[in-house]
Design a protein around this motif. Structure first.
Motif, PDB file in Angstrom:
ATOM      1  N   CYS A 120      -6.450   1.159   8.936  1.00  0.00           N
ATOM      2  CA  CYS A 120      -5.120   1.119   8.315  1.00  0.00           C
ATOM      3  C   CYS A 120      -4.844  -0.337   7.941  1.00  0.00           C
ATOM      4  O   CYS A 120      -4.927  -1.230   8.784  1.00  0.00           O
ATOM      5  CB  CYS A 120      -4.069   1.611   9.305  1.00  0.00           C
ATOM      6  N   CYS A 160      -4.234   4.825   3.488  1.00  0.00           N
ATOM      7  CA  CYS A 160      -3.812   5.383   4.771  1.00  0.00           C
ATOM      8  C   CYS A 160      -2.389   5.902   4.626  1.00  0.00           C
ATOM      9  O   CYS A 160      -1.587   5.302   3.906  1.00  0.00           O
ATOM     10  CB  CYS A 160      -3.885   4.282   5.823  1.00  0.00           C
ATOM     11  N   CYS A 162      -0.223   6.615   7.280  1.00  0.00           N
ATOM     12  CA  CYS A 162       0.515   6.546   8.551  1.00  0.00           C
ATOM     13  C   CYS A 162       1.956   6.089   8.316  1.00  0.00           C
ATOM     14  O   CYS A 162       2.329   5.718   7.208  1.00  0.00           O
ATOM     15  CB  CYS A 162      -0.183   5.595   9.516  1.00  0.00           C
ATOM     16  N   CYS A 165       2.367   2.663   6.792  1.00  0.00           N
ATOM     17  CA  CYS A 165       2.075   2.621   5.355  1.00  0.00           C
ATOM     18  C   CYS A 165       3.194   3.275   4.542  1.00  0.00           C
ATOM     19  O   CYS A 165       3.560   2.793   3.468  1.00  0.00           O
ATOM     20  CB  CYS A 165       0.718   3.268   5.067  1.00  0.00           C
TER      21      CYS A 165
HETATM   22 ZN    ZN Z   1      -1.558   3.101   7.757  1.00  0.00          ZN
END
Ligand code: ZN
Ligand code: GLA
Length: 682
Positions: A120, A160, A162, A165
């Protein structure tokens, strides 16, 4: 631009990715490596790309002794080093202790530890870990006499999803659009009630969520270019904090899709890339050199023509294709000199020594499992090393391109994402290659630029399928043509703006006036369909017939002169190619994907009118000719991509650099897959 060798030396560097961390238990092999490097005329190694687990076996516990030794040993035999930061893959302890370093896929599932190139880029922990190891490496080695530059990470790619992000993405959108209302308008989000009523509702595109808002998809891609750049910049700042003088690169990939390399290049000191052409797999071999040449030209153009590094190629075969064929004799040399012809100042392989185990143990390498260079490939590798030593004076020389092809990554994303007339193969790259190929066959140097690049230094700009008109591109095209430039456009151009909103008032939108046409409709042809086109002009020949495939724009000349017209189907008689005189220049429009002989004729006539030509009058079918120059000389690279010997007629007396500087003139012969590097005074 001045003639500056990349690394301040008149030398074409030769070498490979060197992964000694795989061989620490066998010191005799590491010892032998040095001997073999000398034998093969190596001068550079990229070291430490995937060494993190050996460098930091436990959190905060470093082990640099082995690398000290490797760098000192390389230095002792005069081999320079691109030192890598190891962020392309991480040790298992890190993923275990800090799962946030692992990437979340678009289905919102977090990856398990494993593989590579899958961190990430937002994770504060990962950034911190990377900063620590990069600082330690920089403090220890960035003044080491062997170290020439930094190889940041490896082949950055992907995204990514997540929460870190997502948060960054929303902030990025806020910066870009200021208000939600602006964003909703730009996204045409009233459609299907996709209107956002708070920033928190915005999620990255997902296979289990939103994927139909094209402007969102595009912004996600743009955002990921910037996020990856930000991560890479974090690494660059870290190493430059210790020694700002060491130049940095990261290795790019072929016609790469995930990020916009014209943006990415801005933070790098020099460009390097990994090239793995399928020389022998395609039926029509001749396409591969064309495709590869265009890739090299793109890499050189990313930094306005500065020489680049061929960071990886294979001396023999890959191991990750359905069929990984060997390079035929001479092919390794031919491919390497091709890279040089287009501006490479280094030639490097993946990898130095074939691994014993794991997934790349059968990938071609400098040294095979047999452990010496007395092999078919080894002989050619050593000969190539000796050849490159003779070509040192070419380092830093430039490519003079008066023609540019526009191949724009954001436009490519937009074309591919739009659901339109032909979703079964959009073929943007292929159509660009059609035109590139016409230039390649004539031995004409080409820059490959995007819509953000300056146009004024060219005489001819060929810009097929500019579906998306970005920023002030149309204004710059207008100025270019007004000032005397020749511009070539095609079907599926001038359709949408920066956020994928269609231009109102007729296509090709802001190019309409310049091209002097109105594109009213577009017909899609299936893969087995074609229509007839009849040429009615001198440049492509009176009454000559051609076939058109793919897409047919049904256009009206509105000021432009018709060069060819459709000769079948219900649009028989409508214009299929036009030219508009605009200011001091001309703007061409090709309404369909016309067959090769039409493009050859059209491009040929435009080049002639602009007095642009390669050094050789007529090139045999699969022989290439490209040139570089410095203050004193022009260097002519000839390559024969066929299995037959071919002859070429030289226009003047030249020096054959690889052949004892013999003077040559008249007819010269190229062996099967052979190459020649000649020079003559300018
Ligand atoms: Zn991420
Ligand atoms: C990429 C990677 C290398 C290696 C080669 C194999 O280019 O950067 O580490 O995996 O592919 O072709």
């Amino acid at each position: 631009m001045s003639f500056e060798p990349l690394f301040g030396k008149h030398k074409i560097f030769y070498g490979a990715d060197y992964n000694p961390e795989q061989w620490l238990d066998t010191p005799e092999i590491l010892e032998k490596d040095l001997e073999l490097m000398k034998q093969a005329h190596c001068s550079i190694m990229s070291v430490g790309i995937f060494s993190w687990a050996k460098l930091e076996p436990q959190e905060g516990v470093y082990n640099f002794e082995w690398l000290d030794k490797v760098l000192d040993n390389l230095n002792s035999i005069g081999v320079k080093v691109f030192l890598a930061t190891p962020s392309g893959a991480r040790p298992g302890w890190m993923s275990k202790k800090y799962p946030e370093v692992l990437r979340v896929w678009d289905n919102r599932v977090r990856a398990l530890h494993g593989g590579r190139h899958n961190h990430c880029a937002s994770s504060p922990v990962y950034r911190e870990m990377v900063k620590k190891i990069d600082t330690a490496l920089a403090e220890r080695y960035s003044h080491h006499p062997a170290v020439l530059g930094w190889h940041i990470s490896n082949e950055f790619s992907g995204s990514c999803h997540c929460e870190y992000c997502q948060k960054r993405f929303r902030e990025w959108l806020k910066q870009k659009y200021k208000t939600l209302d602006n964003l909703n308008k730009a996204y045409w989000s009233t459609f299907w009630s996709h209107t956002y009523s708070s920033w928190d509702e915005i999620e990255s595109p997902s296979s289990i969520g939103e994927s139909a808002v094209h402007a969102l998809n595009l912004d996600w891609k743009r955002f990921n270019t910037e996020l990856c750049m930000d991560f890479c910049k974090h690494e660059i700042d870290t190493v430059k904090a210790v020694n700002p003088a060491l130049p940095v690169t990261t290795n790019f990939m072929e016609f790469f899709y995930d990020y916009d390399y014209f943006e990415f290049s801005k933070i790098l000191d020099f460009i390097s890339w990994d090239s793995y052409p399928e020389w022998h797999v395609y039926k029509d071999e001749e396409k591969i050199p064309v495709y590869t040449a265009m890739n090299h030209d793109l890499m050189r153009s990313l930094k306005g023509g500065k020489p680049f590094v061929l960071m990886e190629e294979t001396p023999t075969c890959t191991n990750w294709r359905g069929l990984s064929k060997l390079k035929k004799p001479n092919m390794n040399t031919l491919g390497s000199l091709q890279a040089m012809a287009h501006g490479a100042d280094n030639i490097q392989y993946f990898q130095w020594r074939k691994s014993r185990g794991s997934s790349e143990k059968f990938h071609g390498a400098f040294i095979d499992h047999v452990g010496h260079l007395d092999t078919r490939a080894g002989h050619e590798e050593c000969e190539l090393g000796a050849k490159l030593e003779k070509l040192g004076e070419i380092a830093g020389s430039l490519v003079d391109a008066k023609v540019a092809i526009v191949f724009d990554t954001v436009n490519r994303w937009a074309i591919d994402d739009a659901q339109g007339p032909r979703n079964c193969g959009k073929k943007y790259l292929e159509v660009c290659l059609d035109y590139y190929k016409a230039l390649w066959k004539k031995g004409v140097n080409v820059d490959v630029i995007d819509e953000t690049c300056p146009l004024d230094k060219y005489k001819v700009v060929i810009a097929p399928m500019t579906y998306m008109i970005r920023g002030d591109y149309a204004k710059r095209v207008e100025k270019f043509v007004q000032n005397g430039g020749h511009y070539v456009s095609s079907f599926w151009s001038g359709i949408v703006d920066d956020t994928d909103l269609c231009f109102l008032g007729g296509f090709p939108g802001p190019l309409k006036e310049i091209l002097g046409i109105w594109d009213e409709e577009i017909e899609a042809l299936g893969d087995d369909e074609s229509v007839q086109v009849k040429s009615i002009c001198d440049c492509t020949g009176f009454n000559r017939c051609f076939s058109a495939t793919h897409l047919c724009a049904l256009i009206h000349a509105q000021g432009a002169k018709v060069l060819a017209e459709y000769d079948s189907d219900f649009f028989k008689g409508m214009a299929a190619a036009t030219v508009n005189t605009y200011g001091k220049g001309k703007a061409y429009y090709v309404a369909s994907r016309l067959e090769e002989s039409f493009i050859d004729a059209l491009v040929g006539s435009i080049l002639k009118e602009n007095d642009i030509h390669g050094p050789i009058e007529t090139l045999p079918f699969d022989v290439s000719c490209h040139t570089r120059y410095n203050d004193e000389y022009e260097y002519v690279f000839l390559g024969n991509y066929s299995s037959k010997a071919q002859t070429v007629l030289l226009p003047c007396e030249c020096t054959d650099i690889l052949n004892h500087n013999k003077s040559v003139s008249g007819q010269v012969t190229l062996e099967p897959y052979g190459s020649l590097v000649l020079k003559h005074k300018r």
